[in-house]
Design a protein around this motif. Structure first.
Motif, mmCIF file in Angstrom:
data_model
loop_
_atom_site.group_PDB
_atom_site.id
_atom_site.type_symbol
_atom_site.label_atom_id
_atom_site.label_comp_id
_atom_site.label_asym_id
_atom_site.label_seq_id
_atom_site.Cartn_x
_atom_site.Cartn_y
_atom_site.Cartn_z
ATOM 1 N N ARG A 92 -5.187 2.391 3.278
ATOM 2 C CA ARG A 92 -4.134 2.889 2.393
ATOM 3 C C ARG A 92 -4.402 2.407 0.973
ATOM 4 N N GLU A 95 -6.456 -1.282 6.230
ATOM 5 C CA GLU A 95 -5.344 -0.370 6.498
ATOM 6 C C GLU A 95 -5.659 1.072 6.121
ATOM 7 N N TYR A 137 0.833 -1.187 0.000
ATOM 8 C CA TYR A 137 0.000 0.000 0.000
ATOM 9 C C TYR A 137 0.873 1.244 0.000
ATOM 10 N N THR A 138 0.344 2.308 -0.598
ATOM 11 C CA THR A 138 1.050 3.581 -0.558
ATOM 12 C C THR A 138 0.021 4.699 -0.654
ATOM 13 N N THR A 139 0.179 5.741 0.108
ATOM 14 C CA THR A 139 -0.716 6.895 0.164
ATOM 15 C C THR A 139 -1.952 6.586 1.009
ATOM 16 N N THR A 140 -2.225 7.447 1.964
ATOM 17 C CA THR A 140 -3.411 7.292 2.803
ATOM 18 C C THR A 140 -4.583 8.037 2.191
ATOM 19 N N PHE A 143 -9.745 2.727 -1.444
ATOM 20 C CA PHE A 143 -9.306 2.627 -0.048
ATOM 21 C C PHE A 143 -10.173 1.647 0.747
#
Length: 673
Positions: free
Chosen positions: A631, A629, A588-591, A625
């Protein structure tokens, strides 16, 4: 100048040059290390002129002997490197990258690598770090110079030695002037072509012509030598890729090299003795092989590793030095010292055979790259890395591309218009399939970097691009009215229009404000603000929606998909699965919070638009999303993103496929009698 004494300081200067280049390519702080090539050019011009003039004055100059020396000096180590790179490429590269490698090897084998890369993306292009033979451009420049310069020098010498200075000086001035002019208008050509680099070699040549006349006091020589070395090192530390180079900026390292060599002609200064230090001399001795080997090893690292951490980089550089020492000891030295190829005839035969062999090998690799089924092992990776939906991109005339069930005709308006930028292109294949499944016919008005709102353009647009945007968008809107289109789907990377480029793109060299939109012909890149862009975006979007609403047209506006923090998402996904021993990739990357912050400006625009019964805003955020998580999930079985903001076909189907099924089902239902 009957003899040419060995100059250890020049080998030391070679060491400075090659270390600058290596450190620059390895991203180790020397942002201007590329000027090492300019220093090499000056050294080459000085040494070959000294050799030619020595032989002319002794009366035994021979063009054949000169070119034999060049063959012995350049070709053996170069050929070994190219053959090894081609061999490794067969193992590591997919068909497209292998084809590009083979083409560059063909160009290199006929001394045309600089022309090939000038026709490509240039030295500082975004994907330059993936071009295995890019560094051979400088060798091509030198080889082309070596073909012409001996003839020029011979002609001047026979006309009278006094002609050397004015002819060399005149050509230097002309070449430098052309370099400055071309750097402003055609930087890629100025960087890579001989006519705009010849002045650097001629600077060394002029120094060689005048070296016997140099009579400087010791303190002056100390000052000039230190200043020259300082200019070179300062260039390596202060310059970077953003400078218009070569042009006038190249004068700094070139002058530095001339001062260092000139000041140490009568004897070594303090800085000259520093350059003549044995470790520096040794690096200078292996500098040619180090230049040859470090770049392809770094590039192969880029093909295998997601990140070059300290350990990986140290290993690559150690291997580069190891290969360089082996190449210098077992290839360079035997050929230069005539341990092998002892006669001129054998050297020419070797040169011809090796050149032909390289050409045949490169052509063979090119043919192999086109072999059916070669990419079966890389197929899904290549698709995710390369596909951009250009099949659905408008032509220069602004004509739409049919999308969906069948082509629209002049007598039958399309069921919908699909209008947008590269984000729309990225999902166009999925939209095409979903529309066809629903039995809907559409027209796609798609162009990368465009804004699907009449009256706006990007502030960094050229006058031609601005005119095209205004004309095309106006014509698209008029066509929607005149043909009675019932539904319009708008897709764009909205955030760049009112908040500018992402931080990642800025770090990659993009202008932070270049993508902001405006409707003011007087607005410039240095004057525009985010508030201005947000205001005009809101004004023109509202105007378009109201106009479409009055005509009974329904507008579907897809909010922007999230952005990742990785420019090479799909490429790095492939590395993770092809080389799991060397790579790991965060799932995962970026919230969601980061995504919503990035979209804040456009959210404000939408909020201020108010309610419009014929406007449906589609928010895909939850789909991206929808995990514990919170994310962004950038890959599963395949990569969901091509780069930092464009979806792959797989990602478009996964996240947006269900959304468009619902959109097209509703459009189709409204058209059912």
């Amino acid at each position: 100048m009957s003899n040419i004494a060995y100059r250890p300081d020049i080998d030391g200067l070679r060491a400075v040059a090659v270390l600058g280049v290596v450190l620059f390519h390895a991203d180790l702080g020397f942002r201007g290390g590329y000027v090492g090539v300019d220093v090499f050019f000056v050294i080459s011009g000085f040494l070959i002129t000294s050799i030619i003039l020595r032989d002319l004055e002794r009366g035994d100059f021979s063009l054949a002997n000169f070119w034999v020396r060049r063959i012995r000096r350049i070709l053996p180590a170069l050929a070994a490197m190219v053959l090894c790179v081609l061999g490794a490429g067969l193992w590591l590269l997919d068909s497209e990258d292998l084809r590009l490698l083979a083409e560059s090897a063909i160009a290199q084998s006929v001394m045309g690598a600089n022309f090939y890369f000038a026709a490509d993306d240039g030295y500082f292009a975004q994907e330059a770090e993936m071009k295995l033979l890019l560094h051979t451009w400088s060798l091509a420049v030198e080889e082309q110079f070596y073909l012409l310069f001996p003839l020029l020098t011979l002609g001047c010498f026979r006309a009278g030695r006094r002609w050397l200075l004015p002819v060399f000086g005149g050509l230097l001035a002309a070449s430098l002037l052309l370099s400055i002019l071309m750097t402003d208008s055609h930087q890629k050509l100025a960087f890579l072509w001989l006519p705009f680099r010849a002045w650097e070699l001629l600077a060394g040549a002029l120094l060689s012509v005048k070296q016997r006349d140099l009579r400087w006091r010791g303190d002056v020589r100390e000052l000039l030598s230190a200043a020259g070395l300082g200019l070179i090192v300062l260039s390596m530390l202060v310059f970077d890729e953003s400078l218009p180079f070569p042009g006038a900026y190249a004068v700094v390292p070139v002058l530095g090299a001339v001062l260092v060599m000139g000041a140490n002609t009568q004897g070594l200064t303090w800085s000259g003795r520093l350059l003549a230090w044995r470790p520096m001399v040794f690096v200078g001795l292996i500098s040619y092989s180090l230049y040859l080997w470090h770049w392809p090893l770094l590039v192969f690292g880029n093909y295998v590793l997601i990140e070059r951490d300290g350990v990986a980089l140290a290993a690559i550089l150690a291997l580069s030095f190891g290969m360089s020492v082996l190449s210098w000891k077992f290839i360079e030295n035997p050929f230069r010292r005539k341990t092998v190829l002892k006669t001129r005839k054998s050297a020419f035969a070797f040169g011809g055979a090796v050149t032909a062999g390289l050409l045949v090998a490169a052509v063979g690799v090119l043919g192999y790259s086109k072999r059916p089924g070669l990419d079966d092992r890389f197929a899904i990776y290549r698709e995710d890395i390369d596909w951009r939906g250009r099949e659905f991109s408008m032509g220069e005339d602004g004509e739409p591309v049919p999308i969906g069930a069948e082509a629209s005709t002049a007598n039958a308006p399309p069921d919908f218009v699909f209008w947008g930028d590269s984000h729309a292109l990225a999902i166009s294949d999925m939209v095409d399939r979903k529309a066809a499944e629903a039995g809907l016919r559409g027209e796609a008005y798609l162009e990368g970097g465009s804004t699907p709102i009449p009256g706006l353009w990007r502030v960094d647009s050229t006058p031609k691009e601005r005119a095209w945007a205004l004309e095309t968008n106006a014509a698209t809107l008029t066509g929607i009215f005149e043909r009675g289109v019932s539904d319009v789907i708008l897709v764009k990377r909205w955030s760049v229009s009112c908040s500018g480029q992402s931080q990642l793109r800025v770090e990659l060299g993009k202008s932070p404000k270049g993508t902001l939109v405006t409707d003011d012909p007087k607005m410039s890149l240095d004057r525009i603000t985010e508030s201005h862009a947000e205001a005009v975006l809101e004004e023109h979007l509202r105007g378009m929606i109201v106009t479409l609403e009055d005509a009974g047209v329904r507008v579907w506006l897809l909010k922007q998909v999230p952005e990742t923090d990785n420019y090479h998402t799909a490429r790095h996904f492939s590395y993770t699965f092809r080389y799991p021993l060397f790579n790991s990739m965060e799932r995962y990357t970026t919230t969601r919070a980061e995504h919503e912050k990035r979209q804040a400006c456009f959210e404000s625009v939408l909020k201020n638009l108010g309610d419009h019964p014929n406007l449906t805003v589609i928010d895909p955020t939850l789909a991206f999303f929808d995990n514990s998580e919170g994310r962004l999930e950038i890959y599963s079985e395949r990569s969901h993103y091509r780069d930092d903001n464009h979806l792959t076909r797989y990602g478009a189907e996964k996240y947006l496929g269900p959304i468009f099924e619902e959109v097209f089902a509703e459009i189709a239902a409204d058209k059912t009698p």
